[in-house]
Design a protein around this motif. Structure first.
Motif, short mmCIF file in Angstrom:
data_model
loop_
_atom_site.label_atom_id
_atom_site.label_comp_id
_atom_site.label_asym_id
_atom_site.label_seq_id
_atom_site.Cartn_x
_atom_site.Cartn_y
_atom_site.Cartn_z
N SER A 188 0.82 -1.21 0.00
CA SER A 188 0.00 0.00 0.00
C SER A 188 0.85 1.26 0.00
O SER A 188 0.51 2.26 -0.64
N ALA A 189 1.97 1.20 0.71
CA ALA A 189 2.85 2.36 0.78
C ALA A 189 3.51 2.62 -0.57
O ALA A 189 3.96 1.70 -1.24
N GLY A 190 3.51 3.88 -0.95
CA GLY A 190 4.23 4.25 -2.16
C GLY A 190 3.47 4.07 -3.45
O GLY A 190 4.06 4.22 -4.53
N ARG A 191 2.18 3.77 -3.40
CA ARG A 191 1.39 3.69 -4.63
C ARG A 191 0.06 4.40 -4.42
O ARG A 191 -0.46 4.46 -3.29
N PRO A 192 -0.52 4.95 -5.49
CA PRO A 192 -1.80 5.64 -5.36
C PRO A 192 -2.91 4.66 -4.96
O PRO A 192 -3.01 3.57 -5.51
N LEU A 193 -3.71 5.06 -4.00
CA LEU A 193 -4.81 4.23 -3.52
C LEU A 193 -6.15 4.92 -3.78
O LEU A 193 -6.27 6.14 -3.58
N ALA A 194 -7.12 4.15 -4.19
CA ALA A 194 -8.47 4.69 -4.37
C ALA A 194 -9.11 4.89 -3.00
O ALA A 194 -9.12 3.98 -2.17
N ARG A 195 -9.60 6.09 -2.76
CA ARG A 195 -10.26 6.36 -1.48
C ARG A 195 -11.55 5.57 -1.35
O ARG A 195 -11.95 5.17 -0.26
N ASP A 196 -12.23 5.35 -2.46
CA ASP A 196 -13.48 4.60 -2.50
C ASP A 196 -13.34 3.56 -3.61
O ASP A 196 -13.44 3.88 -4.79
N GLU A 197 -13.09 2.33 -3.23
CA GLU A 197 -12.82 1.30 -4.24
C GLU A 197 -14.05 0.95 -5.07
O GLU A 197 -13.92 0.51 -6.21
N SER A 198 -15.24 1.14 -4.53
CA SER A 198 -16.44 0.88 -5.31
C SER A 198 -16.58 1.91 -6.44
O SER A 198 -16.99 1.58 -7.56
N LEU A 199 -16.24 3.15 -6.15
CA LEU A 199 -16.26 4.18 -7.20
C LEU A 199 -15.17 3.92 -8.24
O LEU A 199 -15.39 4.12 -9.43
N PHE A 200 -14.01 3.52 -7.78
CA PHE A 200 -12.93 3.17 -8.70
C PHE A 200 -13.38 2.07 -9.65
O PHE A 200 -13.23 2.19 -10.87
N ALA A 201 -13.97 1.02 -9.10
CA ALA A 201 -14.44 -0.09 -9.93
C ALA A 201 -15.55 0.35 -10.87
O ALA A 201 -15.60 -0.07 -12.03
N GLN A 202 -16.46 1.20 -10.38
CA GLN A 202 -17.56 1.68 -11.21
C GLN A 202 -17.05 2.50 -12.38
O GLN A 202 -17.52 2.34 -13.52
N ALA A 203 -16.09 3.38 -12.11
CA ALA A 203 -15.55 4.22 -13.17
C ALA A 203 -14.84 3.37 -14.23
O ALA A 203 -15.01 3.58 -15.43
N VAL A 204 -14.04 2.40 -13.78
CA VAL A 204 -13.31 1.53 -14.71
C VAL A 204 -14.29 0.70 -15.54
O VAL A 204 -14.16 0.58 -16.77
N THR A 205 -15.28 0.14 -14.88
CA THR A 205 -16.26 -0.69 -15.58
C THR A 205 -17.04 0.11 -16.62
O THR A 205 -17.20 -0.31 -17.77
N ARG A 206 -17.52 1.28 -16.22
CA ARG A 206 -18.28 2.13 -17.14
C ARG A 206 -17.42 2.57 -18.32
O ARG A 206 -17.88 2.58 -19.48
#
Length: 273
Positions: A188-206
């Motif tokens: 987790s350290a040193g890489r960008p993390l999605a604050r809301d993984e459900s939104l991340f997944a939704q954006a990628v899927t859409r």
């Protein structure tokens, strides 16, 4: 007794000894490893793995094969979990966990998403998959193979194709070529993390559901012009042009609540991957 491969389980059994040896060497099991094999089948990998580890766990859906494994190996060395790997709770095996297997090609993507829910408990994973799937997993932006599967797995793992495997290495021979891929969870350290993984997944899927559309059109109703600006993402690009980091940045500019991208339902959804 000879086992007749069952098409409904996607059974193609690895029989090439040189390929088996190369996979075992790549995994490099240690005696005290907590190692689980998904889909052991006739035990082509199981036997060589048991020569390296004290105890091996296997998850097998086919009850006849599960019974065969129990009859072949002592229960104190081989722990057989009979059932569907899609429903198996890998957290029950402890951590750090090493995972390996020749995944049934008809359910490989849902299995990858299910295992990804246990990323924090795993040290590494080695899978035999259809070569096309492996190419999509490791593909980079602005390539034809790059898609939802690429982004969602690269967000969690560093991945490397280890070897290609021809159809002749299996019985019966599949109609497609195969490959072995190694996945190592990213810290987790040193890489960008999605604050809301459900939104991340939704954006990628859409975005990839309409991959020929611009992001402005594909993500209409989800991402505003102002949010594109805050994320420093050009809305006239297509999904295939965005890196994982850019998808994370875009999702982090949205404010729609919290959740996880790796729930059970999400793990079973393989469309558009």
């Amino acid at each position: 007794m000879r086992h007749v491969p069952r098409r409904r389980f996607g059974q193609n059994f690895l029989v090439d000894r040189s390929v088996i040896a190369r996979i075992v060497e790549a995994i490099d099991p240690k005696p005290d490893d907590t190692l689980v094999e998904i889909g052991p089948g006739l035990g082509a990998l199981t036997g060589p793995l048991l020569e390296r580890v004290r105890v091996l766990h296997v998850v097998e859906l086919d009850r006849d094969l599960a019974a065969r494994l129990r009859a072949t190996y002592p229960s104190e060395r081989l722990v057989v979990h009979e059932g569907d790997a899609l429903n198996f709770d890998f957290a029950t095996l402890g951590a750090p966990l090493r995972v390996a297997g020749n995944l049934p090609y008809n359910v490989s993507t849902p299995l990858l998403f299910h295992v990804a829910t246990y990323t924090g408990r795993c040290s590494d994973l080695h899978f035999m998959l259809q070569r096309e799937v492996v190419e999509r997993m490791i593909a980079g932006p602005s390539t034809r193979a790059y898609g939802r599967l690429s982004v969602m797995l690269q967000y969690r793992f560093r991945m490397e194709r280890l070897l290609n495997v021809p159809p002749s290495a299996f019985r019966p021979a599949p109609k497609v070529a195969s490959a072995v891929v190694k996945l190592v969870p990213l810290a987790s350290a040193g890489r960008p993390l999605a604050r809301d993984e459900s939104l991340f997944a939704q954006a990628v899927t859409r975005a990839f559901a309409h991959r020929r559309k611009t992001l402005r059109n594909a993500l209409g109703g989800l991402v505003t012009e102002a949010e594109f600006v805050r994320a420093d993402v050009d809305p006239d690009l297509r999904a295939e042009n965005l890196s994982v980091v850019q998808f994370v940045a875009l999702s982090n500019c949205l404010d729609r609540g919290t959740g996880s991208a790796w729930g059970t339902e999400g793990a079973r959804r393989s469309e558009g991957l």
